[in-house]
Design a protein around this motif. Structure first.
Motif, PDB file in Angstrom:
ATOM      1  N   ARG A 181       0.828  -1.212   0.000  1.00 21.67           N
ATOM      2  CA  ARG A 181       0.000   0.000   0.000  1.00 21.67           C
ATOM      3  C   ARG A 181       0.855   1.252   0.000  1.00 21.67           C
ATOM      4  O   ARG A 181       0.502   2.266  -0.601  1.00 21.67           O
ATOM      5  CB  ARG A 181      -0.934  -0.003   1.215  1.00 21.67           C
ATOM      6  CG  ARG A 181      -2.078  -0.951   1.028  1.00 21.67           C
ATOM      7  CD  ARG A 181      -3.028  -0.896   2.176  1.00 21.67           C
ATOM      8  NE  ARG A 181      -4.208  -1.707   1.866  1.00 21.67           N
ATOM      9  CZ  ARG A 181      -5.128  -2.038   2.744  1.00 21.67           C
ATOM     10  NH1 ARG A 181      -5.030  -1.623   3.992  1.00 21.67           N
ATOM     11  NH2 ARG A 181      -6.152  -2.764   2.390  1.00 21.67           N
ATOM     12  N   LEU A 182       2.001   1.174   0.674  1.00 20.58           N
ATOM     13  CA  LEU A 182       2.918   2.311   0.677  1.00 20.58           C
ATOM     14  C   LEU A 182       3.433   2.549  -0.747  1.00 20.58           C
ATOM     15  O   LEU A 182       3.488   3.685  -1.226  1.00 20.58           O
ATOM     16  CB  LEU A 182       4.081   2.016   1.637  1.00 20.58           C
ATOM     17  CG  LEU A 182       4.782   3.195   2.300  1.00 20.58           C
ATOM     18  CD1 LEU A 182       3.793   4.112   2.984  1.00 20.58           C
ATOM     19  CD2 LEU A 182       5.804   2.682   3.301  1.00 20.58           C
ATOM     20  N   LEU A 183       3.797   1.462  -1.424  1.00 21.06           N
ATOM     21  CA  LEU A 183       4.252   1.570  -2.815  1.00 21.06           C
ATOM     22  C   LEU A 183       3.154   2.152  -3.701  1.00 21.06           C
ATOM     23  O   LEU A 183       3.415   3.019  -4.543  1.00 21.06           O
ATOM     24  CB  LEU A 183       4.641   0.193  -3.349  1.00 21.06           C
ATOM     25  CG  LEU A 183       5.974  -0.384  -2.880  1.00 21.06           C
ATOM     26  CD1 LEU A 183       6.097  -1.851  -3.280  1.00 21.06           C
ATOM     27  CD2 LEU A 183       7.134   0.408  -3.465  1.00 21.06           C
ATOM     28  N   LEU A 205       2.305   7.194   8.391  1.00 24.39           N
ATOM     29  CA  LEU A 205       3.118   6.074   8.880  1.00 24.39           C
ATOM     30  C   LEU A 205       4.534   6.107   8.314  1.00 24.39           C
ATOM     31  O   LEU A 205       5.502   5.803   9.018  1.00 24.39           O
ATOM     32  CB  LEU A 205       2.444   4.740   8.533  1.00 24.39           C
ATOM     33  CG  LEU A 205       1.277   4.336   9.429  1.00 24.39           C
ATOM     34  CD1 LEU A 205       0.585   3.098   8.892  1.00 24.39           C
ATOM     35  CD2 LEU A 205       1.769   4.092  10.862  1.00 24.39           C
ATOM     36  N   SER A 206       4.652   6.478   7.034  1.00 24.55           N
ATOM     37  CA  SER A 206       6.001   6.522   6.454  1.00 24.55           C
ATOM     38  C   SER A 206       6.851   7.552   7.188  1.00 24.55           C
ATOM     39  O   SER A 206       8.043   7.336   7.411  1.00 24.55           O
ATOM     40  CB  SER A 206       5.935   6.835   4.952  1.00 24.55           C
ATOM     41  OG  SER A 206       5.689   8.206   4.724  1.00 24.55           O
ATOM     42  N   HIS A 207       6.226   8.647   7.603  1.00 23.81           N
ATOM     43  CA  HIS A 207       6.979   9.678   8.321  1.00 23.81           C
ATOM     44  C   HIS A 207       7.293   9.269   9.754  1.00 23.81           C
ATOM     45  O   HIS A 207       8.275   9.731  10.326  1.00 23.81           O
ATOM     46  CB  HIS A 207       6.218  11.010   8.288  1.00 23.81           C
ATOM     47  CG  HIS A 207       6.439  11.765   7.020  1.00 23.81           C
ATOM     48  ND1 HIS A 207       7.552  12.556   6.795  1.00 23.81           N
ATOM     49  CD2 HIS A 207       5.721  11.809   5.879  1.00 23.81           C
ATOM     50  CE1 HIS A 207       7.494  13.062   5.579  1.00 23.81           C
ATOM     51  NE2 HIS A 207       6.391  12.625   5.003  1.00 23.81           N
ATOM     52  N   VAL A 208       6.451   8.415  10.334  1.00 25.25           N
ATOM     53  CA  VAL A 208       6.709   7.962  11.711  1.00 25.25           C
ATOM     54  C   VAL A 208       7.758   6.848  11.727  1.00 25.25           C
ATOM     55  O   VAL A 208       8.600   6.791  12.617  1.00 25.25           O
ATOM     56  CB  VAL A 208       5.401   7.465  12.369  1.00 25.25           C
ATOM     57  CG1 VAL A 208       5.690   6.820  13.719  1.00 25.25           C
ATOM     58  CG2 VAL A 208       4.424   8.621  12.538  1.00 25.25           C
ATOM     59  N   LEU A 209       7.701   5.961  10.721  1.00 29.13           N
ATOM     60  CA  LEU A 209       8.584   4.790  10.738  1.00 29.13           C
ATOM     61  C   LEU A 209      10.002   5.090  10.290  1.00 29.13           C
ATOM     62  O   LEU A 209      10.941   4.404  10.684  1.00 29.13           O
ATOM     63  CB  LEU A 209       7.996   3.687   9.841  1.00 29.13           C
ATOM     64  CG  LEU A 209       6.746   3.012  10.394  1.00 29.13           C
ATOM     65  CD1 LEU A 209       6.174   2.034   9.380  1.00 29.13           C
ATOM     66  CD2 LEU A 209       7.089   2.287  11.705  1.00 29.13           C
TER      67      LEU A 209
END
Lengths: 312, 282
Positions: A181-183, A205-209
């Motif tokens: 889903r990120l992709l 989430l991408s910014h948190v991880l």
């Protein structure tokens, strides 16, 4: 191995052979250990950038977050008297919290990631300076060397940590719903959203991880130097992009390769190493890195324009 | 009204030298007892103004109107891509709360095939497999490993490639390299993979070759008539909408201005329907 990775692997292999042939000390145990450590460090910083790039954003504040993690580690150990592993966890958590702030600004206020993280770059850097008031924590216990100075099978522990992180990354993007889903979000945000993906959540989430990886690199830095360097992170921005882009993570989003990141880091580290051996003026290093970024972007653009269509 | 008082079909024939191709599949099988979707007084400023209608199982409901009349806007509100200011949507009789497209897909089994497949409907640089599987990942994932079952995804994608006659070199081909018609089939296919009960298709045959267009028409008809899906067909293609839809709502200035019902049951001619649509658009 994908087609792109093969090209990067070839370049990395050639550079490695070149370095080995032109310097007797290159293959020494200490130099290999040291390179494994620098490569691991570069991969973690680049992965922090790549996890955001893949979702279609960017994070200019990776280095500042590294700085935050650095002084957090120092503060926790020296002032709070926490054990090293706990201090490291707190530093990772602070990194995640800083990333969450970035993510909330970007998704809730609908501000693009370039502007948002440019602003927080200065906010976080200011916090680092203000909090430490120019004073470096120096009372770091000798035992806090696991990541930075100790090794396993001749390679740095940080290197093996990085291998685990990359394996997890590969698994996530190849096999899990989250990774796919990120992709998709990075590939085409609107199409992903209209296919039922909560794209704002993915971007958040991408910014948190990603920042905890930068924080991990920062903790490793403390562990290596034996003291938290306040300047940690100030020079991370350029290499984070260089390694990610050379490693096949597109600037446009939707692409990432764990193996590519590793090979990209090897290439960048060996080129820097090579420049030293060639006795090039180190003050020009940034010009070299910048040119490499430009070259990598141009190559991928040319590949998109001409090479990619042949399969049709 | 048409100039010179000529019937529309004759006018078209004079202009383009042939009769407009009509679409015909026979009698629809609509289950009036099963109201799948009911919209009541849906209002969003500058998008739709107090729109109300019902949709039944097995029905293809046509929405006709000019661009900007509120049809695509309505679709985006229905699937949660945007939020209405007031009004209510009932699905299978209960009030629906659709906060996002994820809600419309996973809670209400509703899918929207966008009119802009390249910008909104496809991950152009991803494989056919990914574009077809994107809606089922959540269903075929291992509970603890969070690992997507590749074989289930392959099977679902292969079944759709066969059923929709998608011309591709394989599941790994980037949809970028497919023709417009095959891209459209992929864009539509992901909702079939998810098994959606309600499909909203927006200009489904724009920029699609004649053969694929006929295949998509057949597919939509069969989905409604044979599988009992409820379909909203947004189209500016008059032969397409008159041939497929058993009922047409005419949109103008963000409102429904006219309804033409029982088109197939009453055997309304193409000319008659197009004349009535024309009356209310001008």
């Amino acid at each position: 191995m994908r087609h792109n990775d093969a090209g990067i692997a070839l370049s990395a292999g050639l550079l490695f052979v070149g370095c080995a042939l032109s310097s007797e000390s290159f293959l020494s145990a200490y130099n290999l250990f040291n390179i494994s450590r620098i490569v691991a460090f570069s991969v973690l910083v680049a992965l922090a950038q790549a996890l955001v790039l893949v979702a279609g954003g960017m994070n200019l504040s990776v280095g500042a977050i590294g700085g935050l993690a650095t002084i957090t580690t120092g503060y926790c150990i020296q002032v709070l008297g926490l054990p090293g592993w706990l201090a490291a966890l707190v530093a990772l958590g602070i990194g995640g919290a800083a990333g969450w702030i970035n993510g909330v600004i970007i998704t809730r206020l609908q501000i693009n990631s370039f502007i948002a993280t440019l602003a927080t770059l200065f906010v976080f850097t200011g916090l680092v300076h203000g909090f430490s008031e120019g004073y470096a924590y120096t009372d770091i216990p000798r035992e806090f060397t696991f990541l930075g100075r100790q090794k396993f099978l001749g390679l740095s522990n940080l290197f093996w940590t990085m291998v685990l992180v990359l394996l997890a990354t590969h698994y996530a993007f190849r096999h899990t719903v989250f990774g796919r889903r990120l992709l998709a979000t990075g590939g085409n945000q609107e199409a992903a959203r209209l296919a039922g993906i909560n794209t704002d959540r993915m971007i958040l989430l991408s910014h948190v991880l990603s920042p905890p990886l930068a924080a991990l690199a920062a903790v490793a830095g403390v562990s290596r130097m034996g003291s938290p360097q306040r300047a940690t992170g100030t020079a991370w921005l350029l290499p984070s992009f260089a390694v990610a882009i050379v490693g096949g993570t597109g600037l446009a989003g939707g692409r990432i390769s764990a193996l590519g990141l590793l090979l990209g880091a090897v290439i960048i580290v060996l080129i820097k190493n090579g420049l030293v051996m060639l006795e090039a003026n180190v003050y020009y290093e940034q010009a070299f890195l910048g040119s490499i970024i430009l070259l990598a972007v141009v190559v991928s653009r040319v590949r998109d324009l001409y090479g990619g269509r042949s399969g049709g | 009204m048409d100039p010179a008082g000529l019937p529309r079909a004759e006018l078209i024939e004079m202009m383009i030298g042939r009769r407009a191709e009509t679409v015909s599949f026979g009698m629809p099988v609509v289950d009036r007892a099963r109201e799948v979707l009911r919209v009541e007084g849906l209002y969003a400023p500058d998008r739709v103004h107090d729109v109300s209608f019902s949709l039944y199982a097995g029905e293809i409901l046509g929405l006709y109107g000019l661009v900007g009349a509120g049809r695509t806007e309505l679709a985006r509100l229905l699937v949660g891509a945007e939020q209405a200011e007031r009004g209510a949507v009932y699905i299978h009789g209960s009030k629906a709360r659709i906060g996002s497209v994820a809600d419309s897909l996973y809670k209400y089994s509703m899918g929207y095939v966008t009119e802009n497949r390249k910008e909104e409907g496809l991950l152009l640089e991803s494989a056919v497999r990914t574009n077809l599987g994107i809606t089922i990942w959540e269903r075929i994932v291992g509970k603890f490993t969070r690992r997507i079952d590749d074989r289930a995804e392959t099977q679902a994608a292969q079944a759709l490639v066969a059923a929709l006659d998608i011309r591709t070199t394989g599941l790994e081909q980037e949809v970028n390299h497919l023709s417009g018609g095959n891209q459209q089939k992929v864009s539509l296919g992901k909702w079939l993979a998810a098994g959606c009960d309600i499909l909203i298709v927006d200009e489904p045959t724009v920029g699609v070759d004649i053969q694929a267009k006929a295949q998509i028409h057949r597919l939509l008809w069969d989905l409604a008539a044979k599988e009992g899906k409820a379909i909203i067909l947004i189209s500016s293609d008059m032969p397409e909408i008159i041939g497929l839809a058993g009922r047409i709502l005419v949109f103008k200035d963000k409102q429904i201005v006219h309804e033409i019902a029982e088109i197939h049951e009453q055997g309304l001619s193409y000319d008659e329907v197009s004349r009535r649509i024309g009356l209310h658009l001008n």
